[in-house]
Design a protein around this motif. Structure first.
Motif, PDB file in Angstrom:
ATOM      1  N   TYR A   1     -10.892  -0.144   0.812  1.00  0.00           N
ATOM      2  CA  TYR A   1     -11.882  -0.780  -0.045  1.00  0.00           C
ATOM      3  C   TYR A   1     -11.605  -2.268  -0.016  1.00  0.00           C
ATOM      4  CZ  TYR A   1     -14.404  -2.084  -4.299  1.00  0.00           C
ATOM      5  OH  TYR A   1     -15.254  -2.657  -5.197  1.00  0.00           O
ATOM      6  N   SER A   2     -12.653  -3.068   0.042  1.00  0.00           N
ATOM      7  CA  SER A   2     -12.451  -4.507   0.083  1.00  0.00           C
ATOM      8  C   SER A   2     -13.644  -5.215  -0.519  1.00  0.00           C
ATOM      9  CB  SER A   2     -12.241  -4.957   1.539  1.00  0.00           C
ATOM     10  OG  SER A   2     -11.845  -6.306   1.576  1.00  0.00           O
ATOM     11  N   LEU A   3     -13.378  -5.971  -1.577  1.00  0.00           N
ATOM     12  CA  LEU A   3     -14.471  -6.672  -2.248  1.00  0.00           C
ATOM     13  C   LEU A   3     -14.642  -8.067  -1.658  1.00  0.00           C
ATOM     14  CD1 LEU A   3     -16.313  -5.817  -4.572  1.00  0.00           C
ATOM     15  CD2 LEU A   3     -14.737  -6.981  -6.135  1.00  0.00           C
TER      16      LEU A   3
ATOM     17  N   ARG B   1      -9.981  -5.868   4.254  1.00  0.00           N
ATOM     18  CA  ARG B   1     -10.693  -5.614   5.515  1.00  0.00           C
ATOM     19  C   ARG B   1      -9.998  -6.339   6.669  1.00  0.00           C
ATOM     20  NH1 ARG B   1     -15.337  -7.663   4.165  1.00  0.00           N
ATOM     21  NH2 ARG B   1     -16.019  -5.772   3.121  1.00  0.00           N
TER      22      ARG B   1
ATOM     23  N   PRO C   1      -7.056  -2.718  -2.738  1.00  0.00           N
ATOM     24  CA  PRO C   1      -6.621  -3.853  -3.551  1.00  0.00           C
ATOM     25  C   PRO C   1      -6.515  -3.438  -5.015  1.00  0.00           C
ATOM     26  CG  PRO C   1      -8.946  -4.092  -2.973  1.00  0.00           C
ATOM     27  CD  PRO C   1      -8.460  -2.826  -2.314  1.00  0.00           C
ATOM     28  N   THR C   2      -5.904  -4.288  -5.794  1.00  0.00           N
ATOM     29  CA  THR C   2      -5.754  -4.083  -7.239  1.00  0.00           C
ATOM     30  C   THR C   2      -6.651  -5.087  -7.935  1.00  0.00           C
ATOM     31  OG1 THR C   2      -3.451  -3.569  -6.801  1.00  0.00           O
ATOM     32  CG2 THR C   2      -4.045  -4.017  -9.102  1.00  0.00           C
ATOM     33  N   TYR C   3      -7.353  -4.657  -8.925  1.00  0.00           N
ATOM     34  CA  TYR C   3      -8.194  -5.586  -9.669  1.00  0.00           C
ATOM     35  C   TYR C   3      -7.943  -5.440 -11.154  1.00  0.00           C
ATOM     36  CZ  TYR C   3     -10.839  -7.536  -5.807  1.00  0.00           C
ATOM     37  OH  TYR C   3     -11.191  -8.256  -4.683  1.00  0.00           O
ATOM     38  N   ASN C   4      -8.229  -6.516 -11.884  1.00  0.00           N
ATOM     39  CA  ASN C   4      -8.259  -6.463 -13.353  1.00  0.00           C
ATOM     40  C   ASN C   4      -7.056  -5.822 -14.031  1.00  0.00           C
ATOM     41  OD1 ASN C   4     -10.681  -7.825 -13.331  1.00  0.00           O
ATOM     42  ND2 ASN C   4     -11.808  -5.925 -12.986  1.00  0.00           N
TER      43      ASN C   4
ATOM     44  N   GLY D   1      -4.038  -4.746 -12.999  1.00  0.00           N
ATOM     45  CA  GLY D   1      -3.322  -3.596 -12.453  1.00  0.00           C
ATOM     46  C   GLY D   1      -4.145  -2.333 -12.316  1.00  0.00           C
TER      47      GLY D   1
ATOM     48  N   ALA E   1      -2.630  -3.292  -2.240  1.00  0.00           N
ATOM     49  CA  ALA E   1      -2.794  -4.708  -1.923  1.00  0.00           C
ATOM     50  C   ALA E   1      -3.014  -5.492  -3.207  1.00  0.00           C
ATOM     51  CB  ALA E   1      -3.966  -4.904  -0.967  1.00  0.00           C
ATOM     52  N   GLY E   2      -2.703  -6.774  -3.141  1.00  0.00           N
ATOM     53  CA  GLY E   2      -2.889  -7.604  -4.324  1.00  0.00           C
ATOM     54  C   GLY E   2      -2.426  -9.011  -4.059  1.00  0.00           C
ATOM     55  N   ASN E   3      -2.042  -9.655  -5.152  1.00  0.00           N
ATOM     56  CA  ASN E   3      -1.618 -11.043  -5.098  1.00  0.00           C
ATOM     57  C   ASN E   3      -0.407 -11.164  -6.031  1.00  0.00           C
ATOM     58  OD1 ASN E   3      -1.377 -13.818  -5.709  1.00  0.00           O
ATOM     59  ND2 ASN E   3      -3.529 -14.153  -5.207  1.00  0.00           N
TER      60      ASN E   3
ATOM     61  N   ASN F   1       1.989  -6.600 -12.164  1.00  0.00           N
ATOM     62  CA  ASN F   1       0.810  -5.833 -11.743  1.00  0.00           C
ATOM     63  C   ASN F   1       0.525  -5.974 -10.252  1.00  0.00           C
ATOM     64  OD1 ASN F   1       0.190  -4.655 -14.186  1.00  0.00           O
ATOM     65  ND2 ASN F   1      -1.015  -6.413 -14.876  1.00  0.00           N
ATOM     66  N   PHE F   2       1.437  -6.663  -9.529  1.00  0.00           N
ATOM     67  CA  PHE F   2       1.224  -6.862  -8.092  1.00  0.00           C
ATOM     68  C   PHE F   2       1.023  -5.518  -7.374  1.00  0.00           C
ATOM     69  CE2 PHE F   2       3.330  -7.048  -3.819  1.00  0.00           C
ATOM     70  CZ  PHE F   2       2.253  -7.632  -3.165  1.00  0.00           C
ATOM     71  N   ALA F   3      -0.100  -5.398  -6.695  1.00  0.00           N
ATOM     72  CA  ALA F   3      -0.405  -4.217  -5.866  1.00  0.00           C
ATOM     73  C   ALA F   3      -0.245  -2.901  -6.632  1.00  0.00           C
ATOM     74  CB  ALA F   3       0.460  -4.229  -4.608  1.00  0.00           C
TER      75      ALA F   3
ATOM     76  N   LEU G   1      -2.628 -10.192  -0.241  1.00  0.00           N
ATOM     77  CA  LEU G   1      -3.858 -10.671   0.414  1.00  0.00           C
ATOM     78  C   LEU G   1      -4.089  -9.905   1.723  1.00  0.00           C
ATOM     79  CD1 LEU G   1      -3.346 -14.422  -0.543  1.00  0.00           C
ATOM     80  CD2 LEU G   1      -4.703 -12.678  -1.731  1.00  0.00           C
TER      81      LEU G   1
HETATM   82  C1  LIG Z   1     -10.506 -10.469 -11.263  1.00  0.00           C
HETATM   83  C2  LIG Z   1      -9.334 -10.202 -10.344  1.00  0.00           C
HETATM   84  C3  LIG Z   1      -8.295  -9.410 -10.788  1.00  0.00           C
HETATM   85  C4  LIG Z   1      -7.175  -9.147  -9.966  1.00  0.00           C
HETATM   86  N1  LIG Z   1      -6.145  -8.376 -10.459  1.00  0.00           N
HETATM   87  C5  LIG Z   1      -5.060  -8.156  -9.683  1.00  0.00           C
HETATM   88  C6  LIG Z   1      -3.960  -7.404 -10.173  1.00  0.00           C
HETATM   89  O1  LIG Z   1      -3.956  -6.898 -11.301  1.00  0.00           O
HETATM   90  N2  LIG Z   1      -2.883  -7.220  -9.350  1.00  0.00           N
HETATM   91  C7  LIG Z   1      -2.839  -7.742  -8.072  1.00  0.00           C
HETATM   92  O2  LIG Z   1      -1.843  -7.551  -7.367  1.00  0.00           O
HETATM   93  N3  LIG Z   1      -3.882  -8.481  -7.577  1.00  0.00           N
HETATM   94  C8  LIG Z   1      -4.976  -8.691  -8.355  1.00  0.00           C
HETATM   95  N4  LIG Z   1      -6.028  -9.419  -7.856  1.00  0.00           N
HETATM   96  C9  LIG Z   1      -5.931  -9.966  -6.491  1.00  0.00           C
HETATM   97  C10 LIG Z   1      -6.630  -9.079  -5.449  1.00  0.00           C
HETATM   98  O3  LIG Z   1      -6.096  -7.770  -5.441  1.00  0.00           O
HETATM   99  C11 LIG Z   1      -6.390  -9.688  -4.064  1.00  0.00           C
HETATM  100  O4  LIG Z   1      -7.072 -10.910  -3.988  1.00  0.00           O
HETATM  101  C12 LIG Z   1      -6.830  -8.774  -2.936  1.00  0.00           C
HETATM  102  O5  LIG Z   1      -6.406  -9.311  -1.712  1.00  0.00           O
HETATM  103  C13 LIG Z   1      -8.333  -8.577  -2.929  1.00  0.00           C
HETATM  104  O6  LIG Z   1      -8.664  -7.697  -1.885  1.00  0.00           O
HETATM  105  P1  LIG Z   1     -10.095  -7.732  -1.182  1.00  0.00           P
HETATM  106  O7  LIG Z   1     -10.326  -9.155  -0.700  1.00  0.00           O
HETATM  107  O8  LIG Z   1      -9.986  -6.778  -0.047  1.00  0.00           O
HETATM  108  O9  LIG Z   1     -11.112  -7.322  -2.203  1.00  0.00           O
HETATM  109  C14 LIG Z   1      -7.129  -9.684  -8.656  1.00  0.00           C
HETATM  110  C15 LIG Z   1      -8.199 -10.478  -8.201  1.00  0.00           C
HETATM  111  C16 LIG Z   1      -9.293 -10.744  -9.034  1.00  0.00           C
HETATM  112  C17 LIG Z   1     -10.417 -11.608  -8.505  1.00  0.00           C
END
Ligand SMILES: Cc1cc2nc3c(=O)[nH]c(=O)nc-3n(C[C@H](O)[C@H](O)[C@H](O)COP(=O)(O)O)c2cc1C
Length: 119
Positions: free
Chosen positions: A6-8, A13, A43-46, A48, A71-73, A79-81, A101
């Motif tokens: 999955y990739s936003l 990707r 990836p991880t969003y919001n 964790g 994946a994450g940042n 909450n990384f990944a 990333l």
């Molecule tokens: C609103 C938002 C929330 C995020 N929350 C997390 C998080 O909780 N933990 C983490 O490791 N990365 C988090 N990220 C970073 C994304 O996981 C990271 O940029 C990832 O590479 C996105 O993957 P994609 O480009 O394939 O969608 C967040 C990014 C955004 C924009």
């Protein structure tokens, strides 16, 4: 081995595209179906969380999932990944790696090897 990802915003990707040899790829949407074993990259969003689309995809396809990569940042600290860690624990599949990333050359190498071991 199929890679379901999955990739936003494109980072995941790009990571998947760098895996060598190129694996079969399935970009996740909620209603897609896997018909063979797959490794999930998410990836991880919001704070964790596992993205909702990924949750729905797993609900429909959990039987074929053989491993996960989170994946994450690193800016997100603990909450990384985390999505990868949550899924590994919840579905009892190995966590094959955590990438930041689009991942590093080293990530590409290690994860390719770990996937090979699963075959
Ligand atoms: C609103 C938002 C929330 C995020 N929350 C997390 C998080 O909780 N933990 C983490 O490791 N990365 C988090 N990220 C970073 C994304 O996981 C990271 O940029 C990832 O590479 C996105 O993957 P994609 O480009 O394939 O969608 C967040 C990014 C955004 C924009």
């Amino acid at each position: 081995m199929l890679i379901a990802y999955y990739s936003l915003t494109g980072n995941t990707r790009r990571f998947v595209a760098r895996l060598v040899p190129p694996a079969d790829r399935l970009e996740i949407s909620a209603h897609k179906r896997a018909t063979e074993p797959f490794v999930l990259v998410t990836p991880t969003y919001n704070f964790g969380n596992v993205p909702a689309t990924v949750e729905r995809f797993i609900d429909n396809n959990a039987g074929y999932m053989v491993g996960v990569i989170g994946a994450g940042n690193r800016n997100w600290g603990d909450n990384f990944a985390k999505a990868g860690r949550i899924i590994a624990q919840q579905y009892d599949v190995p966590l094959l790696g955590m990438i930041e990333l689009a991942g590093t050359e080293e990530d590409v190498k290690t994860i390719t090897e770990r996937m090979r071991e699963l075959e």
